[in-house]
Design a protein around this motif. Structure first.
Motif, PDB file in Angstrom:
ATOM      1  N   UNK A 210       0.832  -1.203   0.000  1.00 17.42           N
ATOM      2  CA  UNK A 210       0.000   0.000   0.000  1.00 17.42           C
ATOM      3  C   UNK A 210       0.871   1.260   0.000  1.00 17.42           C
ATOM      4  N   UNK A 211       2.040   1.188   0.665  1.00 23.32           N
ATOM      5  CA  UNK A 211       2.939   2.332   0.653  1.00 23.32           C
ATOM      6  C   UNK A 211       3.477   2.626  -0.738  1.00 23.32           C
ATOM      7  N   UNK A 212       3.834   1.583  -1.486  1.00 26.48           N
ATOM      8  CA  UNK A 212       4.306   1.781  -2.862  1.00 26.48           C
ATOM      9  C   UNK A 212       3.188   2.326  -3.732  1.00 26.48           C
ATOM     10  N   UNK A 213       1.972   1.833  -3.523  1.00 21.95           N
ATOM     11  CA  UNK A 213       0.831   2.325  -4.295  1.00 21.95           C
ATOM     12  C   UNK A 213       0.578   3.801  -4.009  1.00 21.95           C
ATOM     13  N   UNK A 214       0.821   4.212  -2.771  1.00 23.15           N
ATOM     14  CA  UNK A 214       0.588   5.618  -2.414  1.00 23.15           C
ATOM     15  C   UNK A 214       1.565   6.558  -3.099  1.00 23.15           C
ATOM     16  N   UNK A 215       2.696   6.060  -3.576  1.00 22.95           N
ATOM     17  CA  UNK A 215       3.669   6.912  -4.271  1.00 22.95           C
ATOM     18  C   UNK A 215       3.203   7.316  -5.661  1.00 22.95           C
TER      19      UNK A 215
ATOM     20  N   UNK B 202       4.938   0.615 -14.748  1.00 23.75           N
ATOM     21  CA  UNK B 202       6.105  -0.254 -14.724  1.00 23.75           C
ATOM     22  C   UNK B 202       6.862  -0.131 -13.414  1.00 23.75           C
ATOM     23  N   UNK B 203       7.139   1.103 -12.992  1.00 19.62           N
ATOM     24  CA  UNK B 203       7.958   1.278 -11.790  1.00 19.62           C
ATOM     25  C   UNK B 203       7.205   0.835 -10.539  1.00 19.62           C
ATOM     26  N   UNK B 204       5.887   1.018 -10.535  1.00 27.64           N
ATOM     27  CA  UNK B 204       5.109   0.503  -9.404  1.00 27.64           C
ATOM     28  C   UNK B 204       5.203  -1.016  -9.339  1.00 27.64           C
ATOM     29  N   UNK B 205       5.078  -1.683 -10.510  1.00 26.89           N
ATOM     30  CA  UNK B 205       5.207  -3.135 -10.539  1.00 26.89           C
ATOM     31  C   UNK B 205       6.609  -3.595 -10.207  1.00 26.89           C
ATOM     32  N   UNK B 206       7.631  -2.844 -10.691  1.00 27.18           N
ATOM     33  CA  UNK B 206       9.016  -3.220 -10.443  1.00 27.18           C
ATOM     34  C   UNK B 206       9.341  -3.168  -8.952  1.00 27.18           C
ATOM     35  N   UNK B 207       9.008  -2.050  -8.300  1.00 24.80           N
ATOM     36  CA  UNK B 207       9.322  -1.943  -6.878  1.00 24.80           C
ATOM     37  C   UNK B 207       8.456  -2.872  -6.038  1.00 24.80           C
ATOM     38  N   UNK B 208       7.217  -3.104  -6.477  1.00 30.80           N
ATOM     39  CA  UNK B 208       6.387  -4.089  -5.774  1.00 30.80           C
ATOM     40  C   UNK B 208       7.000  -5.481  -5.888  1.00 30.80           C
ATOM     41  N   UNK B 209       7.510  -5.816  -7.094  1.00 28.65           N
ATOM     42  CA  UNK B 209       8.146  -7.112  -7.281  1.00 28.65           C
ATOM     43  C   UNK B 209       9.368  -7.290  -6.408  1.00 28.65           C
ATOM     44  N   UNK B 210      10.216  -6.255  -6.329  1.00 28.74           N
ATOM     45  CA  UNK B 210      11.391  -6.333  -5.463  1.00 28.74           C
ATOM     46  C   UNK B 210      10.992  -6.471  -3.999  1.00 28.74           C
ATOM     47  N   UNK B 211       9.939  -5.754  -3.625  1.00 28.62           N
ATOM     48  CA  UNK B 211       9.482  -5.840  -2.235  1.00 28.62           C
ATOM     49  C   UNK B 211       8.927  -7.238  -1.930  1.00 28.62           C
ATOM     50  N   UNK B 212       8.146  -7.796  -2.858  1.00 28.08           N
ATOM     51  CA  UNK B 212       7.653  -9.162  -2.681  1.00 28.08           C
ATOM     52  C   UNK B 212       8.820 -10.145  -2.561  1.00 28.08           C
TER      53      UNK B 212
ATOM     54  N   UNK C 264       3.714  -8.731 -13.594  1.00 34.29           N
ATOM     55  CA  UNK C 264       2.700  -9.239 -14.505  1.00 34.29           C
ATOM     56  C   UNK C 264       1.586  -8.224 -14.781  1.00 34.29           C
ATOM     57  N   UNK C 265       0.987  -7.557 -13.755  1.00 35.76           N
ATOM     58  CA  UNK C 265      -0.061  -6.587 -14.076  1.00 35.76           C
ATOM     59  C   UNK C 265       0.431  -5.459 -14.970  1.00 35.76           C
ATOM     60  N   UNK C 266       1.676  -5.008 -14.777  1.00 30.33           N
ATOM     61  CA  UNK C 266       2.207  -3.919 -15.606  1.00 30.33           C
ATOM     62  C   UNK C 266       2.362  -4.360 -17.054  1.00 30.33           C
ATOM     63  N   UNK C 267       2.949  -5.544 -17.271  1.00 33.92           N
ATOM     64  CA  UNK C 267       3.135  -6.025 -18.637  1.00 33.92           C
ATOM     65  C   UNK C 267       1.798  -6.370 -19.294  1.00 33.92           C
TER      66      UNK C 267
END
Length: 408
Positions: free
Chosen positions: A111-116, A121-131, A309-312
């Motif tokens: 949720x913090x990444x989404x708030x940014x 792409x960058x939202x998915x990328x940083x979410x992926x790294x966080x996961x 995946x959602x970004x692509x």
């Protein structure tokens, strides 16, 4: 133990075919009535000649060898995820509960990444790294993420199918199926059972610290709506099961390459690594990497796939998303905590809650199905033996259904 290559699988299978051919030739020479033996030999020679010129047979043979290469190593890893008695069952629940608690922090960071409000792409990328970082932390803390298990345990079960001709062997395999299903039930219950209260506690803590709910009303409503059973949640959950299977393939492939090419030995005896780390520390790192390389590959690849995946998919206009049972339960808890007690009167909450068992079942069953089919191909189990296995499993389900959920 030392890794496996497609070339090695090919040579072993070629040796087996030659032994069988020699046996058929001896039957023709030594049988008092050589006619039937000659007919069988000629028939198999005709089939072999047809397969030699068949593209379909070429693809089937090579895919079987690739499957064997991957599953032989995954089978070793998967054994650790199967519980067979009450003590190991309870231990699995405890490890899964710890994994659920840590996943609550993962949901908060999501949720913090989404708030940014980053680009897709960058939202998915940083979410992926966080996961990926969260999944690796769960691994290093010796906790459990439920839905990763089936794709790793199916090859371990299929390894028991090499000698499945007797009824006793089929019964032993059905016992393993029951053990596996129980393990999944324990892990899912542990994950979901603790991620919800942990997420509620974190949401209340954030609200106390910031003076406002974790999610605003619109975002909370959108979260519940996106996880509703009435929407495409089931499709997304099945797609997530495919990603879980793909992560297990990456894990098996990476671990096999690490062992086959003796990278742990290279780390242990490489002069530069030894000079930098010291001999004792280089040995410890080599042992550590051999033990954990499969988990690292699986967790990092799974995290990146869940995030990207959602970004692509959005780039191609497909609108696909992921639905992981533990993450989804945490998101529902966060949305409910943000709305407060009135959320209990909203149908959207109960539609989302109803989706959780469906998401869990599809995550587990889809990943297990693909991994099990891969393992069956690797061990060349015949259609007749597959039918016997299915009949035995259904018979166990009708006679002792509780054995699939609770240990004896």
């Amino acid at each position: 133990d030392n890794g496996i290559s497609v070339g090695l699988v090919f040579r072993l299978r070629q040796l087996r075919e030659r032994v069988l051919r020699i046996r058929e030739l001896l039957d023709c020479l030594m049988s008092p009535v050589p006619g039937p033996s000659m007919a069988r030999l000629v028939g198999k020679l005709v089939l072999a000649g047809g397969e030699r010129n068949s593209i379909r047979a070429l693809i089937a043979s090579n895919s079987s060898m690739l499957a064997a290469k991957v599953t032989e190593r995954s089978a070793e890893t998967g054994e650790h995820y199967i519980t067979r008695d009450r003590a190991s069952y309870l231990q699995m629940v405890k490890k899964a509960a710890g994994g659920g608690a840590l996943t609550a922090v993962t949901v908060l960071l999501k949720f913090g990444i989404h708030a940014l409000a980053l680009s897709a792409f960058w939202s998915g990328f940083w979410s992926g790294l966080m996961y990926a970082a969260s999944f690796v932390a769960i691994q290093l803390l010796h906790l459990t993420l439920a839905t990763k298990q089936p794709a790793m345990t199916a090859p371990a079960m299929a390894a028991r199918l090499r000698d499945i001709k007797t009824d006793a062997a089929v019964a032993d395999f059905v016992d393993e199926v029951a053990n596996l299903v129980r393990s999944q039930v324990a892990a899912v219950l542990g994950n979901v059972g603790l991620v919800v209260p942990a997420m509620l506690a974190l949401a209340l803590l954030v609200q106390f610290a910031l003076g406002r709910p974790l999610l605003d009303a619109a975002h909370a409503a959108a979260t519940l709506q996106s996880l509703s059973l009435a929407g495409p949640t089931a499709l997304f959950a099945a797609m997530t099961g495919v990603l879980l299977f793909a992560a297990s393939i990456v894990a098996g492939w990476t671990e096999n390459a690490f062992v086959l090419h003796r990278l742990d030995s290279a780390m242990r005896y490489n002069p530069r690594i030894g000079a930098f780390l010291g001999a004792a520390r280089a040995r410890r790192w080599a042992t550590f990497m051999r033990t954990h390389i499969s988990g690292f590959a699986s967790n990092i690849s799974l995290g990146l796939m869940l995030g990207l995946l959602p970004a692509f998919a959005g780039f191609f206009g497909l609108g696909l998303d992921v639905r992981h049972v533990t993450l989804s339960a945490g998101q529902i808890a966060a949305a409910a905590a943000s709305v407060g007690m009135p959320v209990l009167q909203q149908p959207a909450l109960w539609w989302a809650v109803a989706a959780i068992p469906v998401i869990g079942a599809l995550n587990v069953s889809v990943s297990f199905y693909f991994a099990f089919r891969l393992a069956l191909r690797a061990h060349s189990v015949s259609l007749g033996d597959r039918a016997r296995i299915r009949s035995a499993i259904w018979a166990r389900w009708r006679s002792r259904p509780i054995s699939f959920f609770l240990p004896a």
